[in-house]
Design a protein around this motif. Sequence first.
Motif, PDB file in Angstrom:
ATOM      1  N   ASP A  99      77.927 -23.361  11.774  1.00 21.21           N
ATOM      2  CA  ASP A  99      78.031 -21.990  12.282  1.00 21.21           C
ATOM      3  C   ASP A  99      77.484 -20.989  11.279  1.00 21.21           C
ATOM      4  OD1 ASP A  99      79.137 -22.559  14.753  1.00 21.21           O
ATOM      5  OD2 ASP A  99      81.189 -22.411  14.039  1.00 21.21           O
ATOM      6  N   SER A 100      77.920 -21.107  10.016  1.00 24.39           N
ATOM      7  CA  SER A 100      77.471 -20.134   9.021  1.00 24.39           C
ATOM      8  C   SER A 100      77.523 -20.731   7.617  1.00 24.39           C
ATOM      9  CB  SER A 100      78.338 -18.873   9.062  1.00 24.39           C
ATOM     10  OG  SER A 100      79.651 -19.160   8.627  1.00 24.39           O
ATOM     11  N   VAL A 101      76.788 -20.072   6.720  1.00 25.46           N
ATOM     12  CA  VAL A 101      76.783 -20.445   5.302  1.00 25.46           C
ATOM     13  C   VAL A 101      76.935 -19.168   4.488  1.00 25.46           C
ATOM     14  CG1 VAL A 101      75.462 -21.472   3.407  1.00 25.46           C
ATOM     15  CG2 VAL A 101      75.284 -22.438   5.687  1.00 25.46           C
ATOM     16  N   GLN A 102      77.799 -19.227   3.495  1.00 24.37           N
ATOM     17  CA  GLN A 102      78.001 -18.103   2.585  1.00 24.37           C
ATOM     18  C   GLN A 102      77.699 -18.591   1.168  1.00 24.37           C
ATOM     19  OE1 GLN A 102      82.039 -16.773   2.336  1.00 24.37           O
ATOM     20  NE2 GLN A 102      81.554 -15.026   1.048  1.00 24.37           N
ATOM     21  N   ILE A 103      76.982 -17.771   0.394  1.00 24.05           N
ATOM     22  CA  ILE A 103      76.615 -18.157  -0.966  1.00 24.05           C
ATOM     23  C   ILE A 103      77.165 -17.139  -1.960  1.00 24.05           C
ATOM     24  CG2 ILE A 103      74.711 -18.444  -2.581  1.00 24.05           C
ATOM     25  CD1 ILE A 103      73.010 -19.367  -0.337  1.00 24.05           C
ATOM     26  N   LYS A 104      77.733 -17.671  -3.023  1.00 25.83           N
ATOM     27  CA  LYS A 104      78.147 -16.842  -4.158  1.00 25.83           C
ATOM     28  C   LYS A 104      77.378 -17.324  -5.377  1.00 25.83           C
ATOM     29  CE  LYS A 104      82.774 -15.538  -2.814  1.00 25.83           C
ATOM     30  NZ  LYS A 104      84.102 -15.251  -3.322  1.00 25.83           N
ATOM     31  N   LEU A 105      76.831 -16.381  -6.099  1.00 25.12           N
ATOM     32  CA  LEU A 105      76.094 -16.689  -7.319  1.00 25.12           C
ATOM     33  C   LEU A 105      76.772 -15.930  -8.455  1.00 25.12           C
ATOM     34  CD1 LEU A 105      73.613 -18.191  -8.415  1.00 25.12           C
ATOM     35  CD2 LEU A 105      72.280 -16.152  -7.953  1.00 25.12           C
ATOM     36  N   ASP A 106      77.321 -16.685  -9.391  1.00 30.46           N
ATOM     37  CA  ASP A 106      78.076 -16.097 -10.504  1.00 30.46           C
ATOM     38  C   ASP A 106      79.176 -15.168  -9.987  1.00 30.46           C
ATOM     39  OD1 ASP A 106      76.467 -17.453 -12.331  1.00 30.46           O
ATOM     40  OD2 ASP A 106      75.016 -15.814 -12.400  1.00 30.46           O
ATOM     41  N   ASN A 107      79.957 -15.668  -9.010  1.00 29.50           N
ATOM     42  CA  ASN A 107      81.092 -14.967  -8.402  1.00 29.50           C
ATOM     43  C   ASN A 107      80.720 -13.690  -7.656  1.00 29.50           C
ATOM     44  OD1 ASN A 107      83.183 -16.732  -8.850  1.00 29.50           O
ATOM     45  ND2 ASN A 107      83.608 -15.925 -10.891  1.00 29.50           N
ATOM     46  N   LYS A 108      79.464 -13.529  -7.264  1.00 32.13           N
ATOM     47  CA  LYS A 108      79.043 -12.386  -6.449  1.00 32.13           C
ATOM     48  C   LYS A 108      78.488 -12.909  -5.134  1.00 32.13           C
ATOM     49  CE  LYS A 108      76.565 -10.417  -9.790  1.00 32.13           C
ATOM     50  NZ  LYS A 108      75.588  -9.559 -10.415  1.00 32.13           N
ATOM     51  N   ASP A 109      78.957 -12.313  -4.017  1.00 29.83           N
ATOM     52  CA  ASP A 109      78.393 -12.680  -2.712  1.00 29.83           C
ATOM     53  C   ASP A 109      76.941 -12.233  -2.673  1.00 29.83           C
ATOM     54  OD1 ASP A 109      80.674 -13.820  -1.632  1.00 29.83           O
ATOM     55  OD2 ASP A 109      81.408 -11.920  -0.828  1.00 29.83           O
ATOM     56  N   VAL A 110      76.036 -13.180  -2.420  1.00 28.49           N
ATOM     57  CA  VAL A 110      74.611 -12.835  -2.363  1.00 28.49           C
ATOM     58  C   VAL A 110      73.999 -13.085  -0.989  1.00 28.49           C
ATOM     59  CG1 VAL A 110      74.183 -13.087  -4.832  1.00 28.49           C
ATOM     60  CG2 VAL A 110      73.941 -15.078  -3.333  1.00 28.49           C
ATOM     61  N   ALA A 111      74.628 -13.950  -0.183  1.00 31.43           N
ATOM     62  CA  ALA A 111      74.078 -14.229   1.150  1.00 31.43           C
ATOM     63  C   ALA A 111      75.178 -14.736   2.060  1.00 31.43           C
ATOM     64  CB  ALA A 111      72.957 -15.255   1.073  1.00 31.43           C
ATOM     65  N   ASN A 112      75.090 -14.332   3.332  1.00 31.00           N
ATOM     66  CA  ASN A 112      75.989 -14.808   4.368  1.00 31.00           C
ATOM     67  C   ASN A 112      75.171 -14.854   5.646  1.00 31.00           C
ATOM     68  OD1 ASN A 112      78.147 -15.583   5.864  1.00 31.00           O
ATOM     69  ND2 ASN A 112      79.433 -13.823   5.345  1.00 31.00           N
ATOM     70  N   TYR A 113      74.994 -16.036   6.217  1.00 31.21           N
ATOM     71  CA  TYR A 113      74.105 -16.179   7.359  1.00 31.21           C
ATOM     72  C   TYR A 113      74.812 -16.895   8.497  1.00 31.21           C
ATOM     73  CZ  TYR A 113      69.739 -16.633   9.887  1.00 31.21           C
ATOM     74  OH  TYR A 113      68.746 -16.520  10.833  1.00 31.21           O
ATOM     75  N   LEU A 114      74.729 -16.325   9.708  1.00 32.19           N
ATOM     76  CA  LEU A 114      75.296 -16.910  10.916  1.00 32.19           C
ATOM     77  C   LEU A 114      74.160 -17.543  11.719  1.00 32.19           C
ATOM     78  CD1 LEU A 114      77.874 -17.206  12.622  1.00 32.19           C
ATOM     79  CD2 LEU A 114      77.277 -15.040  13.717  1.00 32.19           C
ATOM     80  N   TYR A 115      74.246 -18.846  11.977  1.00 25.09           N
ATOM     81  CA  TYR A 115      73.173 -19.594  12.637  1.00 25.09           C
ATOM     82  C   TYR A 115      73.337 -19.600  14.149  1.00 25.09           C
ATOM     83  CZ  TYR A 115      71.608 -21.278   8.137  1.00 25.09           C
ATOM     84  OH  TYR A 115      71.116 -21.339   6.856  1.00 25.09           O
ATOM     85  N   THR A 116      72.208 -19.527  14.849  1.00 28.50           N
ATOM     86  CA  THR A 116      72.198 -19.672  16.309  1.00 28.50           C
ATOM     87  C   THR A 116      72.008 -21.151  16.644  1.00 28.50           C
ATOM     88  OG1 THR A 116      69.802 -19.407  16.493  1.00 28.50           O
ATOM     89  CG2 THR A 116      71.138 -17.389  16.554  1.00 28.50           C
ATOM     90  N   GLY A 117      72.204 -21.486  17.902  1.00 31.18           N
ATOM     91  CA  GLY A 117      71.999 -22.874  18.340  1.00 31.18           C
ATOM     92  C   GLY A 117      70.580 -23.354  18.121  1.00 31.18           C
TER      93      GLY A 117
END
Length: 195
Positions: A99-117
């Motif tokens: 459904d989604s992926v969230q990335i933290k780099l050095d404890n900072k949110d840098v990306a959050n992506y919600l995927y379609t089918g």
Amino acid sequence: MKMSGFLIACLLAGSGAWAQQPAPDAEPQFTPDAGALANATQQQTAEFKTLDEDVQDLKKLVVDLNRDLFLLEEELLFPSNTQVAVFVSMDVGEFFGLDSVQIKLDNKDVANYLYTGREVDALMRGGVHRLYLGNIKAGEHELVAFFTGSGPHERDYRRGASVNFEKGIGPKYIELTISDHERTLQPEFVVKEWE
């Protein structure tokens, strides 16, 4: 008084030639010959073809210029000595529906992506999605990725994976891979660095 030969002929014939003459402000009536009409049509067609070719050439030039500007912008904003890129890929995906992926780099949110089918289908067919592109300084860094979706038995599933990596002089590429672990019948999340 002398009359012109044409006027005399008209009067003698009694045909009322003056009555048949068009009024001075009326449009003259004529029919062009077919050869002239065909020639004019061919000339217009040739002009339209040339104009269309010119427009297509201009479109191609604009696309090429846009690509070059995009590459130049990327080089200026993300120089290779500070660049880090994170990619997502999937292998099989029977035990996990992304459904989604969230990335933290050095404890900072840098990306959050919600995927379609459709995007998930593309990933399952071998596609790779660039999830993040940014700048970081050289040295030690930690990347944490959180994957959300439906796991085995259609239950909500949230898993994390992390990697500590060293950023050197050149660009750094990291891939987040989602695959099926057949022995445990569970999804597996692996973070690997590209060399």
